[in-house]
Design a protein around this motif. Structure first.
Motif, PDB file in Angstrom:
ATOM      1  N   TYR A  29      -5.548  46.161  17.483  1.00  0.00           N
ATOM      2  CA  TYR A  29      -6.379  44.956  17.523  1.00  0.00           C
ATOM      3  C   TYR A  29      -5.513  43.708  17.630  1.00  0.00           C
ATOM      4  N   GLY A  32      -4.107  43.413  21.107  1.00  0.00           N
ATOM      5  CA  GLY A  32      -5.132  42.998  22.054  1.00  0.00           C
ATOM      6  C   GLY A  32      -5.606  41.579  21.805  1.00  0.00           C
ATOM      7  N   TRP A  33      -5.661  41.166  20.540  1.00  0.00           N
ATOM      8  CA  TRP A  33      -6.094  39.813  20.192  1.00  0.00           C
ATOM      9  C   TRP A  33      -5.135  38.781  20.764  1.00  0.00           C
ATOM     10  N   PHE A  44     -11.701  33.684  20.601  1.00  0.00           N
ATOM     11  CA  PHE A  44     -11.060  34.562  19.627  1.00  0.00           C
ATOM     12  C   PHE A  44     -10.196  33.713  18.694  1.00  0.00           C
ATOM     13  N   PRO A 101     -10.496  43.502  22.292  1.00  0.00           N
ATOM     14  CA  PRO A 101      -9.135  43.518  21.732  1.00  0.00           C
ATOM     15  C   PRO A 101      -8.577  44.920  21.530  1.00  0.00           C
TER      16      PRO A 101
END
Length: 279
Positions: A29, A32-33, A44, A101
């Protein structure tokens, strides 16, 4: 009391697979974030990151920490564990808008060879869309809640560790479906919330209330497991059951009714503004 706590901590061992799974999910995560923040920085935010990571941390705390040992010894602790899995972890994970993400965090070769072919399967997409229809998600979550609190199933899960894991997976997965219909995290298609979502939340609260009230007022211990497996904390099984029911009743209702109240105010404000605009 202190001897009982010491015994639980001494018997606790680090759950390797759960811990690795949580850490891998967190790393994917975060990776991907950071990738998606390059193009969607306003969408985000740090709050989304903290929400998702907090959800993972509470998930591990509920079933990977010594708290799971307390849940085996006290019904009230077991109810807190269930509430965390069903009412705290899912909204936190979903508020983090995890779908993109997590996909962006995976190695490209995995997305290309595994993720892509799976997402292109029509039957799989149809199944996913069907599971997040409000009537289906509501039914699955509440059947899971009631089914696993039937005394036979509840005792069986505590006596067989593998089935205890299945119980936790049922609570978590069906609650993720339930809260998905409320939050609908991007890139899910946003649908205008209407008064039907209030019925969705209030009726779920009614189910939780009926179960809690039964456990609180039935006047006898319902689950024989706590009668036959010793009493580390030397507390009355009935008092422990009533405490667990009260926690489940108060906290569970709060989780359902606070969002319902917020949605009510928003809908009432919207319709009031609409009437003024027409006038």
């Amino acid at each position: 009391m202190s001897l009982a706590v010491e015994e639980i901590f001494n018997e606790w061992t680090l759950p390797i697979w759960l811990t690795l799974s949580v850490l891998i999910a967190a790393l994917l995560y975060v990776r991907g974030w950071f990738a998606i923040r390059k193009t969607r920085k306003e969408q985000f935010t740090d709050m989304h990151l903290m929400s998702f990571l907090s959800g993972l941390a509470i998930l591990w705390l509920a079933i990977g920490s010594p708290m799971d040992g307390f849940a085996d010894a006290l019904l009230s602790a077991h109810m807190i564990e269930h509430l965390l899995l069903m009412s705290v972890v899912p909204p936190l994970l979903l508020y983090g808008m995890p779908v993109v993400p997590l996909l962006r965090g995976l190695p490209r070769v995995v997305v290309k060879r595994v993720g892509g072919p799976l997402l292109r399967r029509r039957w799989l997409r149809a199944l996913g869309h069907g599971l997040v229809k409000p009537p289906v998600a509501w039914l699955l979550m509440n059947l899971s809640l009631l089914g696993w609190h039937v005394p036979t199933a509840y005792n069986f899960a505590l006596e067989h560790e593998n089935w205890h894991v299945v119980e936790h997976l049922c609570f978590l997965s069906t609650s993720l479906l339930f809260w998905w219909c409320v939050l609908r995290p991007w890139p899910a298609k946003k649908e205008e919330q209407n008064w039907g979502i209030l019925l969705y939340l209030v009726t779920a609260d009614a189910v939780n209330t009926m179960l809690s009230a039964f456990l609180a007022f039935c006047g006898r211990p319902v689950y024989s497991y706590y009668l036959t497996h010793g009493n580390l904390f030397q507390v009355s099984q009935l008092d422990d059951q009533v405490l667990g029911a009260v926690v489940m009743w108060v906290f569970g209702s709060t989780v359902f009714l606070v969002p319902a109240a917020m949605i009510t105010m928003r809908l009432a404000g919207f319709h009031s503004h609409e009437r003024r605009a027409r006038a």
